[in-house]
Design an enzyme around this catalytic site. Structure first.
Site, PDB file in Angstrom:
ATOM      1  N   ARG A 121      64.753 -29.377   2.750  1.00 12.70           N
ATOM      2  CA  ARG A 121      65.116 -28.153   3.473  1.00 12.70           C
ATOM      3  C   ARG A 121      66.336 -27.498   2.833  1.00 12.70           C
ATOM      4  NH1 ARG A 121      62.863 -24.505   6.947  1.00 12.70           N
ATOM      5  NH2 ARG A 121      64.075 -24.117   8.827  1.00 12.70           N
ATOM      6  N   THR A 410      55.154 -18.565   4.811  1.00 14.23           N
ATOM      7  CA  THR A 410      55.132 -19.960   4.350  1.00 14.23           C
ATOM      8  C   THR A 410      53.760 -20.358   3.793  1.00 14.23           C
ATOM      9  OG1 THR A 410      56.802 -20.480   5.995  1.00 14.23           O
ATOM     10  CG2 THR A 410      55.606 -22.341   5.151  1.00 14.23           C
ATOM     11  N   THR A 428      58.343 -23.187   1.971  1.00 18.52           N
ATOM     12  CA  THR A 428      58.641 -21.845   2.488  1.00 18.52           C
ATOM     13  C   THR A 428      59.809 -21.163   1.800  1.00 18.52           C
ATOM     14  OG1 THR A 428      59.008 -20.649   4.570  1.00 18.52           O
ATOM     15  CG2 THR A 428      60.246 -22.669   4.277  1.00 18.52           C
ATOM     16  N   GLU A 430      60.886 -18.833   4.112  1.00 17.64           N
ATOM     17  CA  GLU A 430      61.033 -18.258   5.453  1.00 17.64           C
ATOM     18  C   GLU A 430      60.276 -16.926   5.513  1.00 17.64           C
ATOM     19  OE1 GLU A 430      61.310 -18.468   8.511  1.00 17.64           O
ATOM     20  OE2 GLU A 430      62.134 -16.602   9.207  1.00 17.64           O
ATOM     21  N   GLU A 449      66.312 -18.702   4.632  1.00 15.46           N
ATOM     22  CA  GLU A 449      66.148 -19.753   5.650  1.00 15.46           C
ATOM     23  C   GLU A 449      67.310 -19.823   6.639  1.00 15.46           C
ATOM     24  OE1 GLU A 449      62.928 -21.425   6.600  1.00 15.46           O
ATOM     25  OE2 GLU A 449      63.114 -21.223   4.439  1.00 15.46           O
ATOM     26  N   ASP A 452      66.869 -19.192  10.268  1.00 17.56           N
ATOM     27  CA  ASP A 452      66.286 -20.167  11.201  1.00 17.56           C
ATOM     28  C   ASP A 452      67.358 -20.837  12.066  1.00 17.56           C
ATOM     29  OD1 ASP A 452      63.674 -19.707  10.626  1.00 17.56           O
ATOM     30  OD2 ASP A 452      63.258 -21.607   9.638  1.00 17.56           O
ATOM     31  N   GLY A 498      53.170 -20.471   9.691  1.00 16.77           N
ATOM     32  CA  GLY A 498      53.041 -19.770  10.977  1.00 16.77           C
ATOM     33  C   GLY A 498      54.310 -19.752  11.802  1.00 16.77           C
ATOM     34  N   GLY A 499      55.472 -20.003  11.179  1.00 16.09           N
ATOM     35  CA  GLY A 499      56.725 -19.972  11.929  1.00 16.09           C
ATOM     36  C   GLY A 499      56.660 -20.960  13.085  1.00 16.09           C
TER      37      GLY A 499
HETATM   38  N1  GLU Z   1      61.061 -20.846   8.375  1.00 12.42           N
HETATM   39  C1  GLU Z   1      60.042 -21.393   9.199  1.00 12.42           C
HETATM   40  C2  GLU Z   1      60.299 -22.830   9.513  1.00 12.42           C
HETATM   41  O1  GLU Z   1      60.947 -23.487   8.779  1.00 12.42           O
HETATM   42  C3  GLU Z   1      58.718 -21.331   8.555  1.00 12.42           C
HETATM   43  C4  GLU Z   1      58.282 -19.951   8.416  1.00 12.42           C
HETATM   44  C5  GLU Z   1      56.806 -19.817   8.414  1.00 12.42           C
HETATM   45  O2  GLU Z   1      56.055 -20.706   8.670  1.00 12.42           O
HETATM   46  O3  GLU Z   1      56.390 -18.730   8.148  1.00 12.42           O
HETATM   47  O4  GLU Z   1      59.831 -23.329  10.473  1.00 12.42           O
END
Ligand code: GLU
Length: 594
Positions: A121, A410, A428, A430, A449, A452, A498-499
């Site tokens: 990360r 992502t 990702t 982000e 990132e 987040d 998918g965030g």
């Molecule tokens: N930044 C998000 C995360 O780490 C992922 C973003 C995404 O899946 O589009 O959970």
């Protein structure tokens, strides 16, 4: 979602030739062996998983899947292939992931018969403070300005994670690993329709970043279109430099200098990253979060991703309910599915963050007894009104309910080799195109990132929330790469972008496999129901089922008609030991094996 099939079939043919060249074979479309190799499963209408006996790669990019498969066919293992796939994705899906971003890997090492995870990360630069996103007016900047420029960039972790996987488990050199990607960057690749759509959607935003726009412009101006060729010779040179000199050139050498200059001299929201921030970056090997559900063992990612623990809590709540979700969805089942997600999300928002910086009660949250208590809050025939409050995993803990919007971007890829080593990696930047900045002269994009973290760092009592920004800390993620075992043997590996919807997406697919016993591709294709402690999002055709909808609305839910949630890439090892690879029809994806 609409994919242009004739375009995609043409593209598949072009790549079939490309693949044949990669394998030093003469391409003959009438050769049944070739058609078996090029089992494209791409877009709506693809119903079956790709079957193979030896190895399998599934990713969101043609070129990445093919390059990964080529590694496996030449005797490389899943770790080698994963590194190659990620380098190719840096080139061909540059807006979603890359060496300027971060990743989480869940891996199965077949020699040791163990699952481990790797946290690559991004990390907050040392200078980051809780008020990172507070503007000069003393207020938290709005989301649209938080996402742009150097301030949003974390210290990238992807390359360090790849180097770890290669050093510890790989059989090829870094120079060999970068070469397929460098070649594609140099000779060019075809822009797909989804790529062109994403680029067009971000074009105005990218006008703040002329170098980035230039890379993705047509010769006469304007964004590249589907069918255009994109070349990135600077990235080819960057990758070869890393191949020759190793990753220290990126974390300590001239590339580090260029990253620091790009971040700190950004016209848009300059950041404060130092050479020491890059030099200090380390990927962290962690134990997986392990939970059990009806005889399956689910291994997921621990903090700083909330993915594994949230999934474990959801599955434990469902298991303690007793009945499995058989057959078609009923309103009562969906009620349970929605509120289990809402309850777990409240806990995720309140407690989950980087456990190297704040205390996270993960053991309690993933325990069967906590899940049993928590599911007691479910109301028969009545939806919980959101936002629901967090539970109390230990006494005296302050609970907050801070939520934030994570992007639906992502990428995920899954690889299994002939020895049954497995890599399930979610990777990702982000947002699409990360923070918008292309590292000077180096051809790759930097992540955003840091968004987040909770931009509103304090709760209503003025206390710092667990996910507040801090130097050296890693922002909370939702990424949920997963490996599932049965009787100690791996049977399934999957993940999705998918965030914060990733967690619910993964839950839906797991339940479709575990409870509804659907074939893997069907389990992925089936409409999803995702809830994040707010109104539930329901994909069509489920959303259009009038009777279901009325029953759920009668329980008090306001349903959201959602489009294409997530993009799962999965591989299953079936009872006969064959590999079934399946890519999600919602976005680009290709599963291939041999
Ligand atoms: N930044 C998000 C995360 O780490 C992922 C973003 C995404 O899946 O589009 O959970």
């Amino acid at each position: 979602m609409s994919l242009n099939f004739s375009f995609l079939s043409r593209l598949a043919l072009v790549y079939a030739c490309f693949f044949a060249i990669l394998c030093n074979a003469k391409y003959d479309p009438s050769d049944p062996d070739v058609s078996r190799e090029i089992g494209v499963r791409f877009g709506p209408g693809s119903s079956g998983a790709f079957l193979a006996q030896n190895g399998m790669v599934t990713s969101s990019s043609f070129e990445a899947t093919m390059a990964g498969l080529d590694v496996l066919r030449k005797g490389g293992n899943a770790f080698d292939a994963a590194v190659v796939v990620q380098f190719v994705l840096t080139v061909t899906e540059p807006y979603a992931s890359g060496i300027g971003g971060g990743l989480f890997a869940v891996a199965y090492d077949s020699k040791e018969e163990e699952v481990f995870t790797l946290d690559g990360r991004e990390t907050a630069p040392d200078a980051a403070e809780p008020d990172l996103f507070v503007g000069i007016n003393g207020k938290v900047d709005k989301f649209s300005s938080r996402i742009d420029g150097g301030r949003a960039a974390g210290v990238p972790g992807t390359l360090a994670a790849l180097a770890y996987l290669l050093d510890e488990y790989g059989t090829i050199s870094m120079a060999e690993a970068v070469e397929p990607a460098a070649r594609i960057a140099e000779t060019g690749f075809i822009i797909t329709e989804p790529f062109a759509r994403n680029l067009a959607a971000h074009w105005r935003r990218l006008s703040k970043f002329p170098e980035t726009q230039k890379l993705f412009s047509r010769p006469g101006g304007g964004p590249l279109q589907a069918g255009d060729i994109c070349r990135n010779p600077e990235l080819a040179a960057t990758l070869r430099l890393i191949g020759r000199e190793g990753v220290s050139v990126f974390y300590k050498g001239p590339i580090a200098q260029d990253i620091v200059a790009t971040v700190n001299e950004s016209k848009e929201n300059p950041g404060a990253m130092s050479m020491a921030d890059l030099a200090d970056y380390k990927p962290i090997r962690r134990e997986p979060v392990v939970s059990n559900y009806r005889g399956y063992t689910i291994c997921g990612m621990d903090m700083p991703s909330s993915g594994g623990a949230s999934l474990a809590l959801m599955l434990n709540m469902l298991e303690s309910q007793g009945a499995a979700f058989n057959g078609e969805w009923t309103a009562e089942q969906l009620h349970t599915l929605i509120d289990v997600q809402n309850l777990a999300f409240a806990d995720r928002n309140a407690f989950m963050a980087d456990s190297d910086f704040v205390s996270v009660p993960t053991d309690v949250l993933i325990s069967k007894s906590y899940a049993q208590k928590r599911i007691g809050e479910l109301k028969p025939n009545q939806g919980l009104s959101t936002p629901v409050s967090a539970g109390n995993p230990y006494k005296g803990v302050a609970t907050t309910n801070a939520t934030r919007e994570e992007s639906p971007y992502t990428t995920h890829f899954t690889i299994v080799d002939k020895n049954r080593n497995i890599l399930s990696i979610t990777s990702t930047l982000e947002q699409h195109f990360g923070c918008g900045l292309l590292v000077e002269n180096r051809g790759f994009l930097l992540n955003n990132e840091m968004t987040d973290f909770n931009a509103h760092a304090k709760d209503s009592d003025g206390e710092l929330t667990p996910n507040a920004p801090q130097g050296g800390k890693r922002p909370r993620s939702s990424m949920s790469p997963t490996i599932v075992l049965r009787d100690g043997k791996p049977v399934l590996a999957l993940g999705s972008p998918g965030g914060s919807r990733i967690i619910g997406v993964t839950l839906n697919v797991l339940l479709n496999v575990f409870d509804r016993e659907l074939e893997l591709q069907e389990a992925i294709n089936a409409p999803r129901v995702v809830a994040r402690n707010r109104d539930p999002e329901i994909e069509s055709p489920l959303y259009r089922d009038q009777a279901l909808k009325e029953s759920l609305e009668g329980m008090g839910y306001q349903l959201i008609d959602s489009q294409a949630v997530g993009s799962v890439q999965a591989i299953r090892i079936n009872d006969s030991g064959w590999l079934e690879g399946a890519a999600d029809p919602r976005r680009e994806g290709l599963a291939l094996g041999y």
